[in-house]
Write a protein that holds these residues in place. Sequence first.
Motif, PDB file in Angstrom:
ATOM      1  N   GLN A  21       1.167  -1.401  -0.043  1.00  0.00           N
ATOM      2  CA  GLN A  21       0.220  -0.461   0.017  1.00  0.00           C
ATOM      3  C   GLN A  21       0.914   1.675   0.129  1.00  0.00           C
ATOM      4  N   LEU A  22       1.909   1.418   0.477  1.00  0.00           N
ATOM      5  CA  LEU A  22       2.322   2.187   1.018  1.00  0.00           C
ATOM      6  C   LEU A  22       3.949   2.925   0.099  1.00  0.00           C
ATOM      7  N   ALA A  23       4.562   2.106  -0.844  1.00  0.00           N
ATOM      8  CA  ALA A  23       5.433   1.420  -1.302  1.00  0.00           C
ATOM      9  C   ALA A  23       6.543   1.982  -0.041  1.00  0.00           C
ATOM     10  N   TYR A  24       7.707   2.459  -0.717  1.00  0.00           N
ATOM     11  CA  TYR A  24       8.808   2.817  -0.004  1.00  0.00           C
ATOM     12  C   TYR A  24       8.451   3.784   1.270  1.00  0.00           C
ATOM     13  N   LEU A  25       7.709   4.275   1.507  1.00  0.00           N
ATOM     14  CA  LEU A  25       7.209   5.364   3.189  1.00  0.00           C
ATOM     15  C   LEU A  25       6.730   4.326   4.056  1.00  0.00           C
ATOM     16  N   ALA A  26       6.908   3.076   3.372  1.00  0.00           N
ATOM     17  CA  ALA A  26       7.057   1.810   4.792  1.00  0.00           C
ATOM     18  C   ALA A  26       7.957   1.538   5.500  1.00  0.00           C
ATOM     19  N   GLU A  27       9.176   1.978   4.715  1.00  0.00           N
ATOM     20  CA  GLU A  27      10.492   1.741   5.201  1.00  0.00           C
ATOM     21  C   GLU A  27      10.684   2.695   6.394  1.00  0.00           C
ATOM     22  N   ASP A  28      11.553   2.835   7.498  1.00  0.00           N
ATOM     23  CA  ASP A  28      12.215   2.669   8.596  1.00  0.00           C
ATOM     24  C   ASP A  28      13.389   4.254   8.528  1.00  0.00           C
ATOM     25  N   THR A  29      13.012   5.148   8.009  1.00  0.00           N
ATOM     26  CA  THR A  29      13.656   6.397   8.067  1.00  0.00           C
ATOM     27  C   THR A  29      12.887   7.491   8.820  1.00  0.00           C
ATOM     28  N   ARG A  30      13.815   8.540   8.736  1.00  0.00           N
ATOM     29  CA  ARG A  30      13.288   9.575   9.791  1.00  0.00           C
ATOM     30  C   ARG A  30      11.988  10.525   8.541  1.00  0.00           C
ATOM     31  N   ARG A  31      12.589  10.631   7.020  1.00  0.00           N
ATOM     32  CA  ARG A  31      11.692  11.323   6.267  1.00  0.00           C
ATOM     33  C   ARG A  31      10.407  10.365   5.659  1.00  0.00           C
ATOM     34  N   ALA A  32      10.762   9.056   5.799  1.00  0.00           N
ATOM     35  CA  ALA A  32       9.139   8.613   5.509  1.00  0.00           C
ATOM     36  C   ALA A  32       8.080   8.396   6.408  1.00  0.00           C
ATOM     37  N   ALA A  33       8.898   8.236   7.698  1.00  0.00           N
ATOM     38  CA  ALA A  33       7.855   8.583   8.926  1.00  0.00           C
ATOM     39  C   ALA A  33       7.001   9.970   9.203  1.00  0.00           C
ATOM     40  N   ASP A  34       7.584  10.582   8.582  1.00  0.00           N
ATOM     41  CA  ASP A  34       7.353  12.663   8.834  1.00  0.00           C
ATOM     42  C   ASP A  34       6.546  12.516   7.639  1.00  0.00           C
ATOM     43  N   ILE A  35       6.420  11.208   6.682  1.00  0.00           N
ATOM     44  CA  ILE A  35       5.691  11.856   5.359  1.00  0.00           C
ATOM     45  C   ILE A  35       4.326  10.962   5.461  1.00  0.00           C
ATOM     46  N   ARG A  36       4.769   9.698   6.491  1.00  0.00           N
ATOM     47  CA  ARG A  36       3.892   8.625   6.477  1.00  0.00           C
ATOM     48  C   ARG A  36       3.076   9.719   8.376  1.00  0.00           C
ATOM     49  N   GLU A  37       3.336  10.040   8.838  1.00  0.00           N
ATOM     50  CA  GLU A  37       2.450  11.012   9.949  1.00  0.00           C
ATOM     51  C   GLU A  37       1.292  12.654   9.242  1.00  0.00           C
ATOM     52  N   THR A  38       2.286  12.741   8.768  1.00  0.00           N
ATOM     53  CA  THR A  38       1.682  13.426   7.297  1.00  0.00           C
ATOM     54  C   THR A  38      -0.203  13.102   6.211  1.00  0.00           C
ATOM     55  N   LEU A  39       0.453  12.441   6.468  1.00  0.00           N
ATOM     56  CA  LEU A  39      -0.686  11.397   5.252  1.00  0.00           C
ATOM     57  C   LEU A  39      -1.310  10.622   5.925  1.00  0.00           C
ATOM     58  N   TYR A  40      -1.307   9.978   7.223  1.00  0.00           N
ATOM     59  CA  TYR A  40      -2.072   9.777   8.718  1.00  0.00           C
ATOM     60  C   TYR A  40      -3.201  10.444   8.664  1.00  0.00           C
ATOM     61  N   VAL A  41      -2.518  12.125   9.453  1.00  0.00           N
ATOM     62  CA  VAL A  41      -2.540  12.938   9.900  1.00  0.00           C
ATOM     63  C   VAL A  41      -3.854  13.814   8.645  1.00  0.00           C
ATOM     64  N   GLY A  42      -4.005  14.149   7.841  1.00  0.00           N
ATOM     65  CA  GLY A  42      -4.145  14.089   6.209  1.00  0.00           C
ATOM     66  C   GLY A  42      -5.349  13.388   6.034  1.00  0.00           C
ATOM     67  N   LEU A  43      -5.563  11.978   6.342  1.00  0.00           N
ATOM     68  CA  LEU A  43      -6.560  10.989   5.836  1.00  0.00           C
ATOM     69  C   LEU A  43      -7.627  11.734   6.989  1.00  0.00           C
ATOM     70  N   LEU A  44      -7.062  12.282   8.067  1.00  0.00           N
ATOM     71  CA  LEU A  44      -8.031  11.858   9.461  1.00  0.00           C
ATOM     72  C   LEU A  44      -8.975  13.173   9.078  1.00  0.00           C
ATOM     73  N   THR A  45      -8.207  13.739   9.102  1.00  0.00           N
ATOM     74  CA  THR A  45      -8.911  15.175   9.261  1.00  0.00           C
ATOM     75  C   THR A  45      -9.135  15.555   8.013  1.00  0.00           C
ATOM     76  N   GLY A  46      -8.909  15.672   6.565  1.00  0.00           N
ATOM     77  CA  GLY A  46      -9.027  16.101   5.235  1.00  0.00           C
ATOM     78  C   GLY A  46      -9.448  17.875   4.529  1.00  0.00           C
ATOM     79  N   SER A  47      -7.727  17.960   5.813  1.00  0.00           N
ATOM     80  CA  SER A  47      -8.172  18.943   5.381  1.00  0.00           C
ATOM     81  C   SER A  47      -6.127  19.736   5.652  1.00  0.00           C
ATOM     82  N   GLN A  48      -5.917  20.742   5.158  1.00  0.00           N
ATOM     83  CA  GLN A  48      -4.749  21.010   5.139  1.00  0.00           C
ATOM     84  C   GLN A  48      -4.675  21.962   6.420  1.00  0.00           C
TER      85      GLN A  48
END
Length: 110
Positions: A21-48
């Motif tokens: 589902q997440l391609a390389y966003l599933a990797e254990d890197t700081r950059r991927a973690a930051d983007i994952r968190e943004t994706l998660y919150v973005g999907l939950l809130t629906g608003s930038q």
Amino acid sequence: MTAESLLLQNVAHGSSYAHDQLAYLAEDTRRAADIRETLYVGLLTGSQIKASVELGIHENTVRLRLTAIAGILGEDYLNRRTELLMALRIIRSLGAAKIDQQTASGVDSW
């Protein structure tokens, strides 16, 4: 029992699902973690704007990360909201390092 619980019972399948589902966003890197968190919150809130407040970062940073997400997952990633949220929750439960370990050991590597 939810699909998410079933995937968490089998770490190999959960890891594979998260990577699919997440391609390389599933990797254990700081950059991927930051983007994952943004994706998660973005999907939950629906608003930038709401996401930027929740994350404590500038709205432009959220916008840039969402643009990067669209480039990685495809422009239609919002159509897969349920699947992405499930994959993100699996990573939160198992940890990205565990996901990386499972896929490195040959579990449906992408």
